[in-house]
Design a protein around this motif. Sequence first.
Motif, PDB file in Angstrom:
ATOM      1  N   LEU A  80       0.826  -1.212   0.000  1.00 35.28           N
ATOM      2  CA  LEU A  80       0.000   0.000   0.000  1.00 35.28           C
ATOM      3  C   LEU A  80       0.860   1.262   0.000  1.00 35.28           C
ATOM      4  O   LEU A  80       0.536   2.247  -0.682  1.00 35.28           O
ATOM      5  CB  LEU A  80      -0.928  -0.012   1.220  1.00 35.28           C
ATOM      6  CG  LEU A  80      -2.024  -1.088   1.212  1.00 35.28           C
ATOM      7  CD1 LEU A  80      -2.818  -1.057   2.516  1.00 35.28           C
ATOM      8  CD2 LEU A  80      -2.958  -0.898   0.019  1.00 35.28           C
ATOM      9  N   THR A  81       1.946   1.243   0.767  1.00 30.71           N
ATOM     10  CA  THR A  81       2.821   2.415   0.817  1.00 30.71           C
ATOM     11  C   THR A  81       3.474   2.672  -0.531  1.00 30.71           C
ATOM     12  O   THR A  81       3.551   3.822  -0.990  1.00 30.71           O
ATOM     13  CB  THR A  81       3.901   2.231   1.898  1.00 30.71           C
ATOM     14  OG1 THR A  81       3.279   2.013   3.169  1.00 30.71           O
ATOM     15  CG2 THR A  81       4.787   3.464   1.990  1.00 30.71           C
ATOM     16  N   ASN A  82       3.955   1.622  -1.184  1.00 31.68           N
ATOM     17  CA  ASN A  82       4.573   1.808  -2.496  1.00 31.68           C
ATOM     18  C   ASN A  82       3.560   2.274  -3.545  1.00 31.68           C
ATOM     19  O   ASN A  82       3.896   3.085  -4.414  1.00 31.68           O
ATOM     20  CB  ASN A  82       5.233   0.505  -2.954  1.00 31.68           C
ATOM     21  CG  ASN A  82       6.618   0.328  -2.357  1.00 31.68           C
ATOM     22  OD1 ASN A  82       7.186   1.256  -1.809  1.00 31.68           O
ATOM     23  ND2 ASN A  82       7.153  -0.868  -2.459  1.00 31.68           N
ATOM     24  N   LEU A  83       2.333   1.793  -3.458  1.00 29.38           N
ATOM     25  CA  LEU A  83       1.307   2.288  -4.379  1.00 29.38           C
ATOM     26  C   LEU A  83       1.000   3.758  -4.099  1.00 29.38           C
ATOM     27  O   LEU A  83       0.759   4.535  -5.027  1.00 29.38           O
ATOM     28  CB  LEU A  83       0.045   1.439  -4.260  1.00 29.38           C
ATOM     29  CG  LEU A  83       0.157   0.000  -4.781  1.00 29.38           C
ATOM     30  CD1 LEU A  83      -1.146  -0.757  -4.543  1.00 29.38           C
ATOM     31  CD2 LEU A  83       0.517  -0.021  -6.269  1.00 29.38           C
ATOM     32  N   GLY A  84       1.022   4.140  -2.818  1.00 31.44           N
ATOM     33  CA  GLY A  84       0.826   5.548  -2.470  1.00 31.44           C
ATOM     34  C   GLY A  84       1.944   6.418  -3.006  1.00 31.44           C
ATOM     35  O   GLY A  84       1.707   7.530  -3.515  1.00 31.44           O
ATOM     36  N   ARG A  85       3.179   5.920  -2.918  1.00 29.39           N
ATOM     37  CA  ARG A  85       4.303   6.686  -3.459  1.00 29.39           C
ATOM     38  C   ARG A  85       4.205   6.776  -4.984  1.00 29.39           C
ATOM     39  O   ARG A  85       4.546   7.817  -5.576  1.00 29.39           O
ATOM     40  CB  ARG A  85       5.621   6.043  -3.033  1.00 29.39           C
ATOM     41  CG  ARG A  85       5.883   6.160  -1.542  1.00 29.39           C
ATOM     42  CD  ARG A  85       7.338   5.966  -1.183  1.00 29.39           C
ATOM     43  NE  ARG A  85       7.728   4.561  -1.170  1.00 29.39           N
ATOM     44  CZ  ARG A  85       8.948   4.150  -0.832  1.00 29.39           C
ATOM     45  NH1 ARG A  85       9.887   5.038  -0.522  1.00 29.39           N
ATOM     46  NH2 ARG A  85       9.242   2.857  -0.826  1.00 29.39           N
ATOM     47  N   ALA A  86       3.737   5.713  -5.611  1.00 31.42           N
ATOM     48  CA  ALA A  86       3.541   5.762  -7.062  1.00 31.42           C
ATOM     49  C   ALA A  86       2.506   6.819  -7.440  1.00 31.42           C
ATOM     50  O   ALA A  86       2.667   7.549  -8.434  1.00 31.42           O
ATOM     51  CB  ALA A  86       3.102   4.385  -7.570  1.00 31.42           C
ATOM     52  N   LEU A  87       1.432   6.921  -6.653  1.00 31.85           N
ATOM     53  CA  LEU A  87       0.400   7.925  -6.917  1.00 31.85           C
ATOM     54  C   LEU A  87       0.964   9.334  -6.777  1.00 31.85           C
ATOM     55  O   LEU A  87       0.693  10.218  -7.614  1.00 31.85           O
ATOM     56  CB  LEU A  87      -0.776   7.724  -5.963  1.00 31.85           C
ATOM     57  CG  LEU A  87      -1.927   8.727  -6.077  1.00 31.85           C
ATOM     58  CD1 LEU A  87      -2.546   8.678  -7.472  1.00 31.85           C
ATOM     59  CD2 LEU A  87      -2.988   8.444  -5.013  1.00 31.85           C
ATOM     60  N   ALA A  88       1.749   9.571  -5.726  1.00 32.79           N
ATOM     61  CA  ALA A  88       2.348  10.895  -5.526  1.00 32.79           C
ATOM     62  C   ALA A  88       3.247  11.263  -6.703  1.00 32.79           C
ATOM     63  O   ALA A  88       3.226  12.405  -7.193  1.00 32.79           O
ATOM     64  CB  ALA A  88       3.139  10.911  -4.220  1.00 32.79           C
ATOM     65  N   LEU A  89       4.036  10.309  -7.169  1.00 36.69           N
ATOM     66  CA  LEU A  89       4.918  10.570  -8.306  1.00 36.69           C
ATOM     67  C   LEU A  89       4.137  10.779  -9.597  1.00 36.69           C
ATOM     68  O   LEU A  89       4.551  11.548 -10.466  1.00 36.69           O
ATOM     69  CB  LEU A  89       5.908   9.418  -8.468  1.00 36.69           C
ATOM     70  CG  LEU A  89       7.076   9.441  -7.482  1.00 36.69           C
ATOM     71  CD1 LEU A  89       7.759   8.084  -7.412  1.00 36.69           C
ATOM     72  CD2 LEU A  89       8.090  10.520  -7.874  1.00 36.69           C
ATOM     73  N   THR A  90       3.007  10.101  -9.722  1.00 32.13           N
ATOM     74  CA  THR A  90       2.160  10.301 -10.904  1.00 32.13           C
ATOM     75  C   THR A  90       1.633  11.729 -10.952  1.00 32.13           C
ATOM     76  O   THR A  90       1.603  12.368 -12.017  1.00 32.13           O
ATOM     77  CB  THR A  90       0.994   9.304 -10.894  1.00 32.13           C
ATOM     78  OG1 THR A  90       1.517   7.970 -10.919  1.00 32.13           O
ATOM     79  CG2 THR A  90       0.091   9.512 -12.107  1.00 32.13           C
ATOM     80  N   VAL A  91       1.216  12.241  -9.798  1.00 31.26           N
ATOM     81  CA  VAL A  91       0.753  13.635  -9.730  1.00 31.26           C
ATOM     82  C   VAL A  91       1.875  14.580 -10.154  1.00 31.26           C
ATOM     83  O   VAL A  91       1.658  15.517 -10.945  1.00 31.26           O
ATOM     84  CB  VAL A  91       0.279  13.965  -8.299  1.00 31.26           C
ATOM     85  CG1 VAL A  91      -0.010  15.463  -8.160  1.00 31.26           C
ATOM     86  CG2 VAL A  91      -0.966  13.158  -7.953  1.00 31.26           C
ATOM     87  N   LEU A  92       3.084  14.339  -9.650  1.00 31.06           N
ATOM     88  CA  LEU A  92       4.213  15.188 -10.017  1.00 31.06           C
ATOM     89  C   LEU A  92       4.533  15.054 -11.502  1.00 31.06           C
ATOM     90  O   LEU A  92       4.829  16.057 -12.176  1.00 31.06           O
ATOM     91  CB  LEU A  92       5.433  14.817  -9.179  1.00 31.06           C
ATOM     92  CG  LEU A  92       6.698  15.645  -9.427  1.00 31.06           C
ATOM     93  CD1 LEU A  92       6.442  17.122  -9.132  1.00 31.06           C
ATOM     94  CD2 LEU A  92       7.858  15.133  -8.585  1.00 31.06           C
ATOM     95  N   THR A  93       4.447  13.854 -12.035  1.00 35.65           N
ATOM     96  CA  THR A  93       4.721  13.640 -13.459  1.00 35.65           C
ATOM     97  C   THR A  93       3.764  14.446 -14.334  1.00 35.65           C
ATOM     98  O   THR A  93       4.184  15.112 -15.302  1.00 35.65           O
ATOM     99  CB  THR A  93       4.590  12.143 -13.804  1.00 35.65           C
ATOM    100  OG1 THR A  93       5.511  11.391 -13.005  1.00 35.65           O
ATOM    101  CG2 THR A  93       4.880  11.898 -15.272  1.00 35.65           C
TER     102      THR A  93
END
Length: 404
Positions: A80-93
């Motif tokens: 769940l934490t890694n998916l959350g970090r992926a979401l944060a990076l997607t927003v930045l992307t």
Amino acid sequence: MRTLHPRLGAGFNRLWAASAVSNLGDGITMVAGPLLLASITADPVLIAGGVLAQQLPWLLFALLGGAVADRFDRRRLIVLTNLGRALALTVLTVAVATGHVPVVLVYLVLFALGTGETIVDTAGGALLPLLVPPDLLPRANARLSATFTIANQFAAKPFGAWLFGLAAAAPFGLDALTFVASALLIASLPIADVSAAGAPASGRRSLRRDIAEGVRRLHGHPLLRTLAAAMGAGNIAFGAAFAVFVLYARQRLGLSDAGYGLLLTTFAIGGLIGAGVAVRVTARFGNAAVLRAGLLVEAVTHATLAWTTRPLVAGAVLILFGVQTVVWGVITSSLRQRLVPNHLLGRVGSAYALLETGGAAAGTLIGGLMARVWGLTTPFWVAAAMMGAILLVVSHRLADADRR
């Protein structure tokens, strides 16, 4: 019948692959983040703030992360934490790709990545003993260290800079994908999580009491307390010396920016060598002797850097320092994983990490002040003296590292 080189198993291989993928992504963002900030602002304080944003969670949430890792299913927590970090990076992307990326958004994403790291690193370290037999833990930790060095230190840095030049959003999008891939690999681990084993009442207790229990366990174990204290004090010395390392390289050694980058690479080379020799060295000489030698190597490293003006000498001693850093880490990680009950491993590991991080942060501040007042070599001389004193104080206490 045991083989000469027993396999670490399919479960470890998946954890290893997940670590390799996420370390590659972390290294890419570590390079691309400052480049992104530099493209937005020329203010050095704002650029430095990006580094602080990713480091600050370790000071704020390290103990909390350990308690969470011991309270919940660690495998699911990492996913769940890694998916959350992926979401944060997607927003930045998306923000970078559309040209709408304020500095505050970069800070928030980097802070989110650092917060996730406090959970994933702690929970991942506690998962390892569930996948690997106790006698193979040093080998497993050495392999993870080697993977970190290759993926994060060697491969990611030039690749991340190249990707950013190609398209500013690309590094962050790729890092998001690495977190998704890592989450899928962790989700496939063939284990039954026993994070709450031996502590059936932990779910009814407060997080504060859980954290206190981990701190007491670390403080109450003589060997682990000694290692944590030595590492915390040693990181004050390290932080003080290396706070001004870029200025040291330029003004003391006369290196260009490219030369400075090459000098940093020598540390990674040493780390890779250390990962390759850690198991054999400790098997040959014993944990206690190698730990004592490591403290001596640190003292010699700082003294040599304070004395020399030759880049080749500095590079050679940094290779040796890199070897010692990884070997020390393999020994201490393996000892914690053997000596601490698994349901407490997250909390004890996070308390240990807090001392490491806090020592480095304090040393960075102290070193910068010393260099400003007394010159660039002063922090290195002080660090050498500190490491010598630490060796004298803890040397006899390290004998317990061979009676595990």
